[in-house]
Design an enzyme around this catalytic site. Sequence first.
Site, short mmCIF file in Angstrom:
data_model
loop_
_atom_site.label_atom_id
_atom_site.label_comp_id
_atom_site.label_asym_id
_atom_site.label_seq_id
_atom_site.Cartn_x
_atom_site.Cartn_y
_atom_site.Cartn_z
CB ALA A 64 -17.50 82.02 24.38
N GLY A 107 -20.97 81.46 20.39
CA GLY A 107 -19.93 80.62 19.81
C GLY A 107 -20.47 79.27 19.35
CD GLU A 110 -19.42 83.46 16.77
OE1 GLU A 110 -19.19 83.09 17.95
OE2 GLU A 110 -19.01 84.53 16.31
CD GLU A 130 -22.11 86.16 20.37
OE1 GLU A 130 -23.26 86.45 19.96
OE2 GLU A 130 -21.45 85.19 19.93
N1 CAA Z 1 -21.08 80.11 29.63
C1 CAA Z 1 -20.93 79.59 30.86
N2 CAA Z 1 -21.89 78.86 31.47
C2 CAA Z 1 -23.04 78.66 30.81
C3 CAA Z 1 -23.26 79.18 29.52
C4 CAA Z 1 -22.20 79.93 28.93
N3 CAA Z 1 -22.29 80.42 27.69
N4 CAA Z 1 -24.50 78.82 29.13
C5 CAA Z 1 -25.02 78.11 30.13
N5 CAA Z 1 -24.15 78.02 31.15
C6 CAA Z 1 -24.34 77.33 32.44
C7 CAA Z 1 -25.22 78.15 33.36
O1 CAA Z 1 -24.49 79.16 34.03
C8 CAA Z 1 -25.72 77.08 34.28
O2 CAA Z 1 -24.71 76.75 35.20
P1 CAA Z 1 -25.05 76.65 36.79
O3 CAA Z 1 -25.98 75.46 36.88
O4 CAA Z 1 -23.72 76.42 37.41
O5 CAA Z 1 -25.72 77.94 37.18
C9 CAA Z 1 -25.88 75.88 33.36
O6 CAA Z 1 -25.04 76.14 32.23
C10 CAA Z 1 -27.30 75.72 32.87
O7 CAA Z 1 -27.71 76.96 32.30
P2 CAA Z 1 -29.08 77.68 32.66
O8 CAA Z 1 -29.47 77.42 34.07
O9 CAA Z 1 -28.96 79.12 32.25
O10 CAA Z 1 -30.08 76.88 31.69
P3 CAA Z 1 -31.44 77.39 31.01
O11 CAA Z 1 -32.01 76.16 30.39
O12 CAA Z 1 -32.26 78.19 31.96
O13 CAA Z 1 -30.98 78.40 29.83
C11 CAA Z 1 -29.60 79.11 27.97
C12 CAA Z 1 -30.22 77.92 28.73
C13 CAA Z 1 -30.68 79.92 27.27
C14 CAA Z 1 -28.67 78.51 26.92
C15 CAA Z 1 -28.83 80.03 28.96
O14 CAA Z 1 -27.95 79.23 29.72
C16 CAA Z 1 -28.02 81.11 28.28
O15 CAA Z 1 -28.57 82.13 27.87
N6 CAA Z 1 -26.69 80.91 28.19
C17 CAA Z 1 -25.76 81.94 27.67
C18 CAA Z 1 -25.86 82.06 26.17
C19 CAA Z 1 -24.93 83.13 25.67
O16 CAA Z 1 -25.04 84.30 26.02
N7 CAA Z 1 -24.00 82.73 24.80
C20 CAA Z 1 -23.03 83.65 24.20
C21 CAA Z 1 -21.75 83.60 24.96
S1 CAA Z 1 -20.58 84.78 24.36
C22 CAA Z 1 -19.88 84.07 22.97
O17 CAA Z 1 -20.27 82.99 22.54
C23 CAA Z 1 -18.73 84.83 22.32
C24 CAA Z 1 -18.31 84.31 20.98
O18 CAA Z 1 -18.79 84.74 19.94
C25 CAA Z 1 -17.21 83.34 20.83
#
Ligand code: CAA
Length: 256
Positions: A64, A107, A110, A130
């Site tokens: 998400a 998500g 999921e 999460e």
């Molecule tokens: N939401 C919003 N933006 C996201 C994102 C997310 N889930 N995942 C990545 N991005 C964005 C980053 O903020 C970044 O944007 P900017 O360039 O503007 O800063 C861009 O995508 C690239 O990401 P990274 O620089 O972080 O890339 P990376 O290769 O270093 O890392 C990653 C990749 C491991 C996937 C890392 O981005 C990450 O950990 N993302 C979050 C994952 C996460 O926590 N997901 C769970 C979300 S909560 C959820 O999903 C609730 C549910 O059950 C429905």
Amino acid sequence: MSEVLIELPGSGVAIVRINRPEAHNALNAAVRAGLAKAFAELETNEEVRCVVLAGSEKVFAAGADIKAMAEASPAEMTNNGADHSWRVLREFSKPVIAAVNGWSLGGGCELAMHADIIIAGEGARFGQPEIKVGIIPGAGGTQRLTRAVGKFKAMKILLTGEAISAREAEAMGLVSEVVADEAVFERALALANVIAALPSIAARKIKELVLAGADLPLNAALSMERQAFWLMFDTVDQKEGMRAFIEKRSPVFTGK
Ligand code: CAA
């Protein structure tokens, strides 16, 4: 630019692709709405018998959209339409194959678990991170993951938030098949073509029974299967399939 693309290459297969590269395909409102719209359209498109759900070659979906929900209230989360989008996917009656390259987190994981078959690349990584941002999975992660891999593997993934490799996911039953990264999409498409060429009423019934049966006591599920089994004998494809076998020829299925 559209965040969700649909392709109809023919032969009963549809491809749904998440296209939000700037945010690692994070599932914001536009992506969720796009997915719901795509699957609602494909549900009623009689030409479509199997769907491949893909991200990009680098990422399936990073979950998400954290930026979109960081300051949200419970009321905003309730009203943001996500529940409707997930319901459309959950109720989609035709087989779905997820083609997973790269990250499949939160998500995104999921979303993959809404599919019926998951093909993953060697470099794919699955996780429910999460907890690291102070929440819990909100689209079935605590439930579908536990049903797929069992309590102790699920708890480790959910409580630590640490991602697992495609091979680990395959070993614990979260992934159907692992292939080379560059072969993921082609493999998913090939399987979709196989399924789309088979009797579509039977395919939809199998999906319905596997999913509904998992929530029922065994006797009730077996009874449901039996009723559906008998009903198959009212289909044109059953007559064609069995006659073709006896006549030693290839069947011509019509989905009727
Ligand atoms: N939401 C919003 N933006 C996201 C994102 C997310 N889930 N995942 C990545 N991005 C964005 C980053 O903020 C970044 O944007 P900017 O360039 O503007 O800063 C861009 O995508 C690239 O990401 P990274 O620089 O972080 O890339 P990376 O290769 O270093 O890392 C990653 C990749 C491991 C996937 C890392 O981005 C990450 O950990 N993302 C979050 C994952 C996460 O926590 N997901 C769970 C979300 S909560 C959820 O999903 C609730 C549910 O059950 C429905």
